[in-house]
Design an enzyme around this catalytic site. Structure first.
Site, short mmCIF file in Angstrom:
data_model
loop_
_atom_site.label_atom_id
_atom_site.label_comp_id
_atom_site.label_asym_id
_atom_site.label_seq_id
_atom_site.Cartn_x
_atom_site.Cartn_y
_atom_site.Cartn_z
N ASP A 44 15.00 -29.55 44.92
CA ASP A 44 15.48 -30.91 45.20
C ASP A 44 14.39 -31.94 44.95
OD1 ASP A 44 17.94 -29.95 45.92
OD2 ASP A 44 17.52 -29.96 48.08
N GLU A 68 32.16 -33.79 53.76
CA GLU A 68 32.42 -32.36 53.82
C GLU A 68 31.10 -31.58 53.86
OE1 GLU A 68 34.77 -31.36 50.38
OE2 GLU A 68 35.79 -33.31 50.42
N LYS A 79 28.31 -29.07 52.94
CA LYS A 79 27.98 -28.45 51.66
C LYS A 79 27.61 -26.98 51.91
CE LYS A 79 25.19 -29.14 47.50
NZ LYS A 79 24.66 -27.75 47.43
N ARG A 113 31.35 -20.59 38.23
CA ARG A 113 31.06 -21.83 37.51
C ARG A 113 30.37 -21.55 36.18
NH1 ARG A 113 27.75 -25.42 40.98
NH2 ARG A 113 29.64 -26.57 41.48
N CYS A 133 -6.80 -17.97 24.81
CA CYS A 133 -7.37 -17.83 23.46
C CYS A 133 -8.73 -18.48 23.31
CB CYS A 133 -6.41 -18.40 22.42
SG CYS A 133 -6.29 -20.21 22.44
#
Length: 690
Positions: free
Chosen positions: A44, A121, A123, A144, A416
């Site tokens: 996040d 709602e 999550k 999905r 390298c």
């Protein structure tokens, strides 16, 4: 990390490139392997940083920006399911001020000053699913995936007792979407059982749910107690509901479980109060949640608002604050990526945060180390951790003993030995060794065979590293001559006139045959995958698809890149000057052209075919908007055009099909008239998009 307001455009572009790469890597770990590379808080934080930079520098927004991405490519072993309507993810916000900004943006888009009602709602922290019903009968389910194509989990989803297999009084076609999760009680029971049986336990309920749902053997899924909540729809033959709240009533009547904590809120104050309430009762809920989702309640307004590339304009996720813990930095080391970027990584004293053990943290760059004054031996605060890499929030200076050591960032590549330089105004130090640097060469091959590129099963990171060290694979071309050389067809790499990989430790005839079959299966590849596989800086999967859609064939794309047609590139909506420069510079390198030309002898790059059935007058047409529109905002008009299959460009050229002219149109309208391009009034445009 440098303050956003102090970033130069070049620094911003470099950091956006880093964020796109880091978050793409995290998406693959999270969505494909169910083994998160970053914890939620670190993920996040990076997404939020990306959004802040894009807000400050909108001209630098990348086509492969994390803000435009959903999930990742599907896992092998499952058949593919193309979503009739994309399964989109949500944008994230982390404060009530950002929620207010989101709501103000909705109002501006709609040109509406009045309060707008939102459904609030919880999550759910699980795995998204889509369940399709035809004439009331459950027929198919999918994950999905990447938002466009998912995995067929029909048999697995049937094992969840809460899923109705037959529903009454439903539309002829109904696609219900929601989240599969594992309750805390079922998670602890499963882990206890696995521990007793000597099996590997799961890190958290989300991993357990995802791992259970995506079993190739549905019997294993059935043995684990999974649950689900339904919350939205996909394809539907008719929509009798007018609001999000009303849709939940339909879901309940059909027998789907709906979260009891969903609540209709009339204003920002009610949203804030409900957020605080859910934070307070979060630990007592029988399932994990990581925030709240706010959706415009009116379906009519949702349809007007439409979508951005990968997120709806009418919904947002308000995430809960992160968890934290204290640990010690035992060491700081450098990793070298495929573009030569030197990234410092902190090795941590393992610590348990939120039920997950973490032992490493990326420190991003040398400026980040200096800004936070991070030293080897420091006690630090790490933020809500994942299985591997969390965020180092700050050093606890008062715990220093004097034994801590400052880290000196190397001026030579640790792999390298080549000089590692930091260009003026760049935040990243890069190895100058190019493909002569084994780290870069190996990382480029790993990228080439990765899931979103050629996706060659059997060529994992460790095998690529081993083959490179042994001289078996030095460039991507060597992959396609591997079978011939193994059978003695190339003396350059011959061992007894052949590689005989089946004699290598850990290999056998079956595993070698499987590898060669996987390689043969990838001799034909789609244009977006091929462009992405080349590993051009700033060109992610989304950018590759945009390029493929605009050019149609690799021959046309390559021709314009070799001829440095940057003007055509920057005319493509979402591609800026810095990205265009990286593309033409890639093709200006003779070594890259040599590899590409050899690859084209081994693989067939398919021309791009957009299989979306738009069937509209604007499909595949290029549109430019100019002037002030009166009946809808410019953003709404652009969104509408894109939804109907059009390409929206920022400048007028001979390739433009229509210019939509509003009031006070300027130079774009003049140029359109000079080129004889069709000019539409706002009313004519609205007539086309009816």
């Amino acid at each position: 990390m440098k303050d956003i307001n102090q970033l130069t455009p070049l620094e911003a572009a470099i950091e956006l490139e880093y964020l796109a790469k880091e978050l793409a890597k995290a998406d693959a770990a999270y969505y494909q392997n169910d083994d998160p590379y970053l914890d939620d808080a670190e993920y996040d934080r990076l997404k939020h940083r990306n959004t802040e930079i894009e807000t400050k520098f909108p001209e630098l927004v990348r086509v492969d920006s994390p803000s435009k991405k959903v999930g990742s490519a599907i896992k092998s072993g499952f058949s593919k399911v193309s979503h009739s309507f994309p399964m989109l993810s949500l944008g994230d916000v982390f404060s009530i001020e950002e929620v207010e900004d989101f709501i103000m943006g909705v109002k501006r888009f709609l040109n509406s000053p009045a309060d707008i009602a939102f459904m609030s709602e919880p999550k759910i922290d699980g795995l998204s699913f889509s369940a399709r019903y035809e004439n009331g009968i459950f027929v198919k389910a999918a994950t999905r995936g990447d938002g466009i194509t998912g995995e067929d989990i029909t048999e697995n989803l049937k094992t969840i007792k809460q899923l109705p297999l037959k529903i009454e009084n439903a539309p002829a076609i109904l696609e219900v979407r929601g989240e599969v999760y594992m309750s805390k009680a079922d998670f602890f029971e499963l882990n206890e059982r696995y521990a007793n049986e000597g099996k590997k336990t799961f890190a958290n309920p989300r991993n357990a749910a995802a791992g259970s749902l995506r079993q190739l053997d549905a019997k294993i899924t059935a043995e684990r107690n999974l649950s689900l909540f339904a919350y939205t729809w996909g394809e539907v033959s008719q929509k009798p509901w007018k609001t999000q709240e009303e849709f939940f009533t339909y879901l309940k009547n059909w027998g789907f479980p709906v979260n009891p904590n969903n609540k209709l809120c009339q204003n920002i104050a009610e949203l804030e109060a409900n957020f605080a309430h859910l934070m307070e009762i979060r630990s007592s809920l029988p399932y994990d949640i990581d925030g709240m989702v706010y959706k415009v309640n009116s379906i009519e307004l949702q349809e007007r608002l439409g979508f951005l590339t990968r997120t709806p304009r009418w919904a947002i996720a308000h995430k809960f604050p992160a968890e934290q813990a204290i640990t010690k930095i035992n060491n700081i080391r450098i990793q070298v990526g495929r573009t030569g970027a030197l990234t410092p990584v902190a090795d941590l004293e393992p610590v348990n945060v939120g039920g997950v053990i973490v032992s490493h943290a990326t420190l991003h760059n040398e400026d980040e180390i200096k800004r936070k004054d991070i030293r080897i031996g420091d006690m630090v605060i790490v933020q809500r951790a994942g299985d591997v890499i969390p965020q180092v929030v700050q050093v606890i200076a008062e715990k220093r003993t004097g034994a801590e050591k400052e880290f000196e960032f190397p001026h030579n590549c640790p792999v390298c030995g080549a000089h590692a330089i930091r260009e003026e105004d760049e935040a990243v130090r890069r190895c100058t060794g190019g493909l002569s640097c084994p780290a870069q060469a190996i990382e480029r091959i790993i990228h080439f065979v990765s899931r979103d590129a050629f996706d060659i099963a059997g060529l994992g990171n460790k095998i690529v590293e081993d083959f490179y060290a042994e001289g078996i694979i030095k460039t991507p071309n060597d992959i396609f001559t591997l079978e011939e050389r193994n059978n003695g067809g190339d003396d350059l790499f011959s061992i007894e006139q052949g590689l005989h990989l089946e004699r290598k430790e850990g290999w056998g005839k079956k595993s070698v045959d499987n590898l060669f079959a996987a390689i043969r299966n990838k001799r034909k590849i789609s244009l977006p995958r091929f462009i992405y596989a080349l590993g051009i800086r700033q060109v992610g999967t989304a950018t590759a698809r945009i390029l493929a859609k605009n050019y149609g064939s690799f021959a046309k794309f390559m021709h314009d890149m070799i001829n440095k047609e940057t003007g055509k590139l920057v005319a493509i909506d979402g591609i800026g000057a810095a990205m265009a420069t990286d593309m033409v510079e890639f093709f200006a390198e003779e070594h890259n052209l040599d590899i590409i030309n050899k690859l084209l002898n081994h693989v067939d790059v398919e021309n791009f075919v957009d299989d979306t059935n738009y069937n509209t007058p604007l499909a595949s047409k290029t549109i430019v908007f100019t002037g002030t529109l009166e009946k809808m905002t410019r953003a709404e008009a652009k969104a509408k055009a894109l939804s109907l299959g059009a390409k929206v460009a920022g400048s007028v050229s001979k390739n433009t099909d229509f210019v939509v002219m509003g009031a006070d149109a300027g130079s774009k309208a003049t140029k359109a008239k000079e080129l004889g391009i069709n000019i539409l009034s706002e009313d004519e445009f609205l007539e086309l998009v009816k």
